[in-house]
Design a protein around this motif. Structure first.
Motif, PDB file in Angstrom:
ATOM      1  N   ASP A  78     -15.243 -51.548  32.586  1.00  0.00           N
ATOM      2  CA  ASP A  78     -16.578 -52.056  32.892  1.00  0.00           C
ATOM      3  C   ASP A  78     -16.638 -53.580  32.835  1.00  0.00           C
ATOM      4  OD1 ASP A  78     -17.576 -49.439  33.169  1.00  0.00           O
ATOM      5  OD2 ASP A  78     -17.908 -49.300  31.005  1.00  0.00           O
ATOM      6  N   GLY A  79     -15.514 -54.219  32.474  1.00  0.00           N
ATOM      7  CA  GLY A  79     -15.472 -55.672  32.423  1.00  0.00           C
ATOM      8  C   GLY A  79     -16.213 -56.294  31.256  1.00  0.00           C
ATOM      9  N   VAL A  80     -16.502 -55.504  30.214  1.00  0.00           N
ATOM     10  CA  VAL A  80     -17.297 -56.006  29.099  1.00  0.00           C
ATOM     11  C   VAL A  80     -16.415 -56.479  27.937  1.00  0.00           C
ATOM     12  CG1 VAL A  80     -19.077 -55.406  27.410  1.00  0.00           C
ATOM     13  CG2 VAL A  80     -19.223 -54.527  29.741  1.00  0.00           C
ATOM     14  N   GLY A  81     -15.503 -55.649  27.499  1.00  0.00           N
ATOM     15  CA  GLY A  81     -14.693 -55.954  26.327  1.00  0.00           C
ATOM     16  C   GLY A  81     -13.604 -56.973  26.611  1.00  0.00           C
ATOM     17  N   PRO A  82     -12.949 -57.445  25.568  1.00  0.00           N
ATOM     18  CA  PRO A  82     -11.886 -58.434  25.758  1.00  0.00           C
ATOM     19  C   PRO A  82     -10.631 -57.809  26.372  1.00  0.00           C
ATOM     20  CG  PRO A  82     -11.968 -57.785  23.471  1.00  0.00           C
ATOM     21  CD  PRO A  82     -13.141 -57.121  24.153  1.00  0.00           C
ATOM     22  N   ARG A  83      -9.860 -58.623  27.027  1.00  0.00           N
ATOM     23  CA  ARG A  83      -8.539 -58.232  27.529  1.00  0.00           C
ATOM     24  C   ARG A  83      -7.616 -58.155  26.323  1.00  0.00           C
ATOM     25  NH1 ARG A  83      -3.997 -61.646  29.936  1.00  0.00           N
ATOM     26  NH2 ARG A  83      -3.039 -60.348  31.547  1.00  0.00           N
ATOM     27  N   VAL A  84      -6.748 -57.156  26.299  1.00  0.00           N
ATOM     28  CA  VAL A  84      -5.753 -57.039  25.232  1.00  0.00           C
ATOM     29  C   VAL A  84      -4.388 -57.203  25.903  1.00  0.00           C
ATOM     30  CG1 VAL A  84      -4.862 -55.658  23.333  1.00  0.00           C
ATOM     31  CG2 VAL A  84      -7.283 -55.481  23.962  1.00  0.00           C
ATOM     32  N   PHE A  85      -3.637 -58.183  25.440  1.00  0.00           N
ATOM     33  CA  PHE A  85      -2.365 -58.581  26.056  1.00  0.00           C
ATOM     34  C   PHE A  85      -1.217 -58.194  25.136  1.00  0.00           C
ATOM     35  CE2 PHE A  85       0.891 -61.877  26.930  1.00  0.00           C
ATOM     36  CZ  PHE A  85       1.106 -61.603  28.280  1.00  0.00           C
ATOM     37  N   PHE A  86      -0.130 -57.721  25.716  1.00  0.00           N
ATOM     38  CA  PHE A  86       1.049 -57.285  24.966  1.00  0.00           C
ATOM     39  C   PHE A  86       2.246 -58.057  25.498  1.00  0.00           C
ATOM     40  CE2 PHE A  86      -2.122 -54.047  25.260  1.00  0.00           C
ATOM     41  CZ  PHE A  86      -2.269 -53.634  23.952  1.00  0.00           C
ATOM     42  N   GLN A  87       2.906 -58.782  24.594  1.00  0.00           N
ATOM     43  CA  GLN A  87       4.050 -59.585  25.012  1.00  0.00           C
ATOM     44  C   GLN A  87       5.282 -59.209  24.211  1.00  0.00           C
ATOM     45  OE1 GLN A  87       2.852 -63.629  24.426  1.00  0.00           O
ATOM     46  NE2 GLN A  87       2.774 -63.464  22.202  1.00  0.00           N
ATOM     47  N   ARG A  88       6.395 -59.100  24.931  1.00  0.00           N
ATOM     48  CA  ARG A  88       7.660 -58.751  24.282  1.00  0.00           C
ATOM     49  C   ARG A  88       8.165 -59.941  23.482  1.00  0.00           C
ATOM     50  NH1 ARG A  88      11.771 -57.042  28.372  1.00  0.00           N
ATOM     51  NH2 ARG A  88      12.019 -59.276  28.614  1.00  0.00           N
ATOM     52  N   VAL A  89       8.568 -59.658  22.237  1.00  0.00           N
ATOM     53  CA  VAL A  89       9.186 -60.658  21.373  1.00  0.00           C
ATOM     54  C   VAL A  89      10.481 -60.059  20.825  1.00  0.00           C
ATOM     55  CG1 VAL A  89       7.000 -61.780  20.759  1.00  0.00           C
ATOM     56  CG2 VAL A  89       7.881 -59.921  19.338  1.00  0.00           C
ATOM     57  N   PRO A  90      11.435 -60.904  20.479  1.00  0.00           N
ATOM     58  CA  PRO A  90      12.730 -60.373  20.030  1.00  0.00           C
ATOM     59  C   PRO A  90      12.726 -59.792  18.618  1.00  0.00           C
ATOM     60  CG  PRO A  90      12.755 -62.769  20.000  1.00  0.00           C
ATOM     61  CD  PRO A  90      11.451 -62.356  20.628  1.00  0.00           C
ATOM     62  N   GLU A  91      11.845 -60.296  17.756  1.00  0.00           N
ATOM     63  CA  GLU A  91      11.862 -59.842  16.365  1.00  0.00           C
ATOM     64  C   GLU A  91      10.935 -58.648  16.175  1.00  0.00           C
ATOM     65  OE1 GLU A  91       8.613 -62.752  16.887  1.00  0.00           O
ATOM     66  OE2 GLU A  91      10.741 -62.899  17.304  1.00  0.00           O
ATOM     67  N   GLY A  92      11.263 -57.812  15.204  1.00  0.00           N
ATOM     68  CA  GLY A  92      10.427 -56.673  14.868  1.00  0.00           C
ATOM     69  C   GLY A  92       9.312 -57.070  13.918  1.00  0.00           C
ATOM     70  N   LYS A  93       8.413 -56.143  13.677  1.00  0.00           N
ATOM     71  CA  LYS A  93       7.319 -56.358  12.731  1.00  0.00           C
ATOM     72  C   LYS A  93       7.904 -56.529  11.336  1.00  0.00           C
ATOM     73  CE  LYS A  93       2.955 -54.278  11.344  1.00  0.00           C
ATOM     74  NZ  LYS A  93       3.172 -54.310   9.927  1.00  0.00           N
ATOM     75  N   ALA A  94       7.454 -57.555  10.615  1.00  0.00           N
ATOM     76  CA  ALA A  94       8.059 -57.873   9.327  1.00  0.00           C
ATOM     77  C   ALA A  94       7.206 -57.507   8.119  1.00  0.00           C
ATOM     78  CB  ALA A  94       8.394 -59.369   9.274  1.00  0.00           C
ATOM     79  N   GLY A  95       5.916 -57.357   8.269  1.00  0.00           N
ATOM     80  CA  GLY A  95       5.058 -57.082   7.123  1.00  0.00           C
ATOM     81  C   GLY A  95       3.709 -56.571   7.575  1.00  0.00           C
ATOM     82  N   LYS A  96       2.795 -56.505   6.630  1.00  0.00           N
ATOM     83  CA  LYS A  96       1.449 -56.032   6.934  1.00  0.00           C
ATOM     84  C   LYS A  96       0.741 -57.022   7.849  1.00  0.00           C
ATOM     85  CE  LYS A  96      -2.839 -54.507   4.715  1.00  0.00           C
ATOM     86  NZ  LYS A  96      -3.693 -55.067   5.743  1.00  0.00           N
ATOM     87  N   ASN A  97      -0.035 -56.483   8.804  1.00  0.00           N
ATOM     88  CA  ASN A  97      -0.834 -57.341   9.681  1.00  0.00           C
ATOM     89  C   ASN A  97      -1.805 -58.160   8.844  1.00  0.00           C
ATOM     90  OD1 ASN A  97       0.319 -55.525  11.495  1.00  0.00           O
ATOM     91  ND2 ASN A  97      -1.602 -55.008  12.490  1.00  0.00           N
ATOM     92  N   ARG A  98      -1.975 -59.414   9.200  1.00  0.00           N
ATOM     93  CA  ARG A  98      -2.998 -60.244   8.566  1.00  0.00           C
ATOM     94  C   ARG A  98      -4.334 -60.070   9.277  1.00  0.00           C
ATOM     95  NH1 ARG A  98      -1.448 -64.449   4.938  1.00  0.00           N
ATOM     96  NH2 ARG A  98      -3.690 -64.597   4.836  1.00  0.00           N
ATOM     97  N   VAL A  99      -4.291 -59.664  10.532  1.00  0.00           N
ATOM     98  CA  VAL A  99      -5.479 -59.370  11.326  1.00  0.00           C
ATOM     99  C   VAL A  99      -5.255 -57.993  11.930  1.00  0.00           C
ATOM    100  CG1 VAL A  99      -6.832 -60.043  13.353  1.00  0.00           C
ATOM    101  CG2 VAL A  99      -5.855 -61.801  11.873  1.00  0.00           C
ATOM    102  N   HIS A 100      -6.308 -57.193  11.976  1.00  0.00           N
ATOM    103  CA  HIS A 100      -6.163 -55.868  12.593  1.00  0.00           C
ATOM    104  C   HIS A 100      -7.452 -55.498  13.314  1.00  0.00           C
ATOM    105  CE1 HIS A 100      -8.028 -54.746   8.698  1.00  0.00           C
ATOM    106  NE2 HIS A 100      -8.649 -53.823   9.440  1.00  0.00           N
ATOM    107  N   LEU A 101      -7.360 -54.494  14.163  1.00  0.00           N
ATOM    108  CA  LEU A 101      -8.532 -54.002  14.873  1.00  0.00           C
ATOM    109  C   LEU A 101      -9.174 -52.875  14.084  1.00  0.00           C
ATOM    110  CD1 LEU A 101      -7.229 -53.764  18.553  1.00  0.00           C
ATOM    111  CD2 LEU A 101      -8.341 -55.686  17.414  1.00  0.00           C
ATOM    112  N   ASP A 102     -10.499 -52.842  14.083  1.00  0.00           N
ATOM    113  CA  ASP A 102     -11.265 -51.705  13.587  1.00  0.00           C
ATOM    114  C   ASP A 102     -11.819 -51.003  14.816  1.00  0.00           C
ATOM    115  OD1 ASP A 102     -10.838 -52.377  10.951  1.00  0.00           O
ATOM    116  OD2 ASP A 102     -12.812 -53.235  10.630  1.00  0.00           O
TER     117      ASP A 102
END
Length: 145
Positions: free
Chosen positions: A63-87
């Motif tokens: 509907d063009g209302v919400g924000p765009r969510v972008f996903f980008q490839r990075v070489p390193e894996g997730k290292a710890g708990k997210n400091r920001v998260h979605l509810d």
């Protein structure tokens, strides 16, 4: 002043994670710009080398209302708990056991798509309505509330 917001996820497999979040958020994978009928066609026309064509993906609100969510490839894996998260508001207007049942049902659906349930927090009135903590297919935490 109002600004547009884009949420960006670093990940190993942008297409997979984008497809997951499209289902979670009720979004669609962003289509290529006209006149292209596929991203492969667009990226080839723009001269993007084949080995870089899976480096990013995005989901958008149909509907063009919400924000765009972008996903980008990075070489390193997730290292710890997210400091920001979605509810993700999965049980608006519900309370008590009805709310928790709706959250559990949505969590069950998301598990079939690759999520993992990490924790359940029971309602604790007057301030806490109860919520579930999940992780997406690459381990990024988010809440169903």
């Amino acid at each position: 002043m109002s600004r547009q917001v884009q949420v960006t996820f670093d990940c190993a497999d942008p297409a997979r994670v984008a497809a997951f979040w499209a289902e979670v958020l009720g979004c669609v994978v962003q289509p290529p710009p006209p006149p292209f009928t596929s991203w492969e066609e667009a990226l080839a026309a723009w001269g993007v080398p084949p080995e870089q064509r899976d480096a990013a993906s995005a989901v958008v609100d149909p509907d063009g209302v919400g924000p765009r969510v972008f996903f980008q490839r990075v070489p390193e894996g997730k290292a710890g708990k997210n400091r920001v998260h979605l509810d993700v508001r999965a049980a608006p207007g519900l309370e008590g056991e009805a709310r928790m049942a709706a959250l559990a049902a949505e969590a069950d659906r998301l598990v079939t798509l690759g999520a993992a349930v990490l924790a359940r927090y029971e309602p604790a009135p007057p301030l806490e309505a109860g919520h579930l903590v999940l992780a997406d297919p690459e381990g990024n935490e988010f809440c169903l509330d």
